[in-house]
Design a protein around this motif. Structure first.
Motif, short mmCIF file in Angstrom:
data_model
loop_
_atom_site.label_atom_id
_atom_site.label_comp_id
_atom_site.label_asym_id
_atom_site.label_seq_id
_atom_site.Cartn_x
_atom_site.Cartn_y
_atom_site.Cartn_z
N ALA A 255 0.85 -1.19 0.00
CA ALA A 255 0.00 0.00 0.00
C ALA A 255 0.88 1.24 0.00
CB ALA A 255 -0.93 0.00 1.21
N GLN A 266 -6.72 11.07 -9.77
CA GLN A 266 -7.42 10.22 -10.74
C GLN A 266 -6.67 10.10 -12.05
OE1 GLN A 266 -8.39 13.21 -9.75
NE2 GLN A 266 -9.10 14.46 -11.47
N GLU A 269 -1.42 6.26 -12.78
CA GLU A 269 -1.31 4.81 -12.78
C GLU A 269 -0.01 4.45 -12.09
OE1 GLU A 269 -0.82 2.92 -16.55
OE2 GLU A 269 0.49 4.48 -17.33
N THR A 290 -1.15 -1.22 -12.11
CA THR A 290 -2.50 -0.97 -11.63
C THR A 290 -2.93 0.44 -12.00
OG1 THR A 290 -3.93 -0.88 -9.67
CG2 THR A 290 -1.64 -0.24 -9.37
N GLN A 291 -4.22 0.62 -12.28
CA GLN A 291 -4.78 1.92 -12.63
C GLN A 291 -5.44 2.56 -11.41
OE1 GLN A 291 -4.73 3.74 -15.35
NE2 GLN A 291 -3.99 2.36 -16.92
N MET A 292 -4.90 3.64 -10.95
CA MET A 292 -5.48 4.49 -9.91
C MET A 292 -5.48 3.88 -8.51
SD MET A 292 -8.60 6.47 -11.87
CE MET A 292 -9.20 5.11 -12.83
N GLU A 293 -5.55 2.53 -8.38
CA GLU A 293 -5.55 1.95 -7.04
C GLU A 293 -4.22 2.23 -6.34
OE1 GLU A 293 -6.36 0.29 -9.74
OE2 GLU A 293 -8.46 -0.30 -9.51
N THR A 294 -4.27 2.36 -5.02
CA THR A 294 -3.06 2.61 -4.24
C THR A 294 -2.77 1.47 -3.27
OG1 THR A 294 -4.36 3.90 -2.66
CG2 THR A 294 -3.25 5.12 -4.43
N LEU A 296 -2.24 -3.15 -3.40
CA LEU A 296 -2.24 -4.40 -4.14
C LEU A 296 -2.04 -5.56 -3.17
CD1 LEU A 296 -0.09 -3.95 -7.39
CD2 LEU A 296 -2.52 -4.44 -7.27
#
Length: 382
Positions: A255, A266, A269, A290-294, A296
């Motif tokens: 994270a 927004q 990436e 990953t796109q935009m997520e912070t 995994l």
């Protein structure tokens, strides 16, 4: 009248109607626009193009009159196309090359039986007088839009630049009344080799026209003209607050927080990289995007040891056609398997017990060797 005679008559009537319609279509013509002109308002590449309507436009009051306007720089493969009812446009060009434009009239409506009629094209070109040799232009011009906060452009003096050359950077975007000059230069030995431009948020998603020219006594230097798009030059800072943990089921959780600055969250990436050590083999890197997520969660497929985890960011495809990756986060986290951690805890305990046992054995041996009634000193024998 026989059936075949009725059929022949109907075909003749239809053919006559089609011929009549075609005749009226082909006899409807429209002239091209007039007086196509290109002028330079001094905005570093944004040129004004204007024309006048065709002379017979008043005769087509039952039709819609439009124009197809196309433009490009000499050497470009494709034309840029605009359909309009206006008679004037301002568009951007690379002033180091010839600007080419062409316009035609489009006519459609009742006067053409709702079929679009096109006029011939009219053409015009424009070229600023280029001074100096091509080799006198600055070299390696490069710009980065850091954190969507400031633009840093750098260059190197030309091969033909004499001593004492003075370089200046000028810029313009839609919304400015006139071209402005850089007020924060980067220098090397007294020569301007770069510029820092602040407060460009109004220029985002617009053409930013830039000119870098040089001046020196008795020598003509060629200016450099470029057109930039800031969002395609954006480079964010590295992500922040990277946290890595391992679950009991051998899942790796990573994270982080978005980078600082004015980069829209927004618009980002991310790429996560893991360095895996497999026995004595050299560590190999594995990447996950990953796109935009912070955050995994990664399920590990083997029992390798994760020796490093790092993350970087870039403007995504929803906000830019391209962009620069940030630097990697600096921290490297070594994440071991559960049994490795247990072993790490047990080894010091075993070593401690072994050391205590050996010391006691040595003390016992010393006591046996000591003469009766004499005290045993720590400095003797041990």
């Amino acid at each position: 009248m026989a059936l075949w005679q009725l059929y022949a008559l109907s075909v003749a009537l239809v053919s006559s109607f089609v011929a009549s319609s075609s005749s009226s279509f082909y006899h409807t013509a429209v002239a091209p626009p007039q007086d196509l002109q290109i002028s330079d308002p001094g905005l570093l590449g944004s040129l004004d193009i204007e024309w006048k309507p065709p002379p017979n436009v008043q005769a087509f009051n039952e039709c819609t009159v439009k124009y197809k306007f196309e433009y490009r720089n000499t050497g470009d493969r494709d034309w840029k196309v605009i359909f309009t009812r206006k008679l004037k446009f301002r568009v951007g060009f690379d002033l180091s090359r010839t600007a080419e434009v062409k316009v035609q009239t489009l006519l459609e409506g009742r006067c053409t039986n709702d079929v679009e009629v096109q006029s011939d094209w009219i053409y015009a070109t424009f070229q600023v007088p280029l001074q100096g040799k091509l080799e006198s232009e600055v070299q390696n011009f490069h710009c980065i839009y850091h954190d969507w906060e400031y633009l840093k452009c750098t260059w190197q003096p030309s091969l033909l630049a004499p001593r004492g050359v003075r370089y200046g950077l000028y810029y313009w975007y839609e919304g400015l009344d006139h071209a402005a000059q850089c007020d924060d230069y980067i220098q090397d030995h007294g020569i301007n080799i770069g510029c820092m431009l602040q407060n460009l948020s109004q220029a985002e998603y617009k053409d930013l026209s830039i000119c870098v020219n040089g001046s020196v006594a008795a020598t003509l230097l060629r200016p450099l003209y470029v057109t930039l798009r800031l969002h395609n030059l954006a480079k964010p800072s590295p992500p922040k607050q990277l946290v890595v943990s391992m679950s009991a089921s051998e899942q790796l959780h990573v994270a982080w927080s978005p980078p600082g600055g004015e980069t829209p969250p927004q618009c980002l990436e991310y790429e996560v990289q893991l360095a895996e050590d497999q026995g004595e083999a050299k560590a190999t890197w594995a990447s996950v995007s990953t796109q935009m997520e912070t955050a995994l969660t990664i399920t590990r497929a083997n029992q390798s040891r994760i020796s490093c985890v790092r993350v970087r960011a870039r403007t995504n495809i929803f906000c830019a056609d391209q962009g620069f990756w940030s630097e990697w986060t600096q921290e490297c986290f070594s994440v071991s398997r559960k049994e490795d951690k247990q072993l790490f805890i047990l080894i010091p305990v075993i070593l401690s017990l072994s050391s205590s046992f050996i010391i006691c054995m040595l003390i016992g041996q010393c006591k046996k060797r000591s003469p009766a009634g004499k005290p045993l000193h720590a400095s003797v024998g041990c």
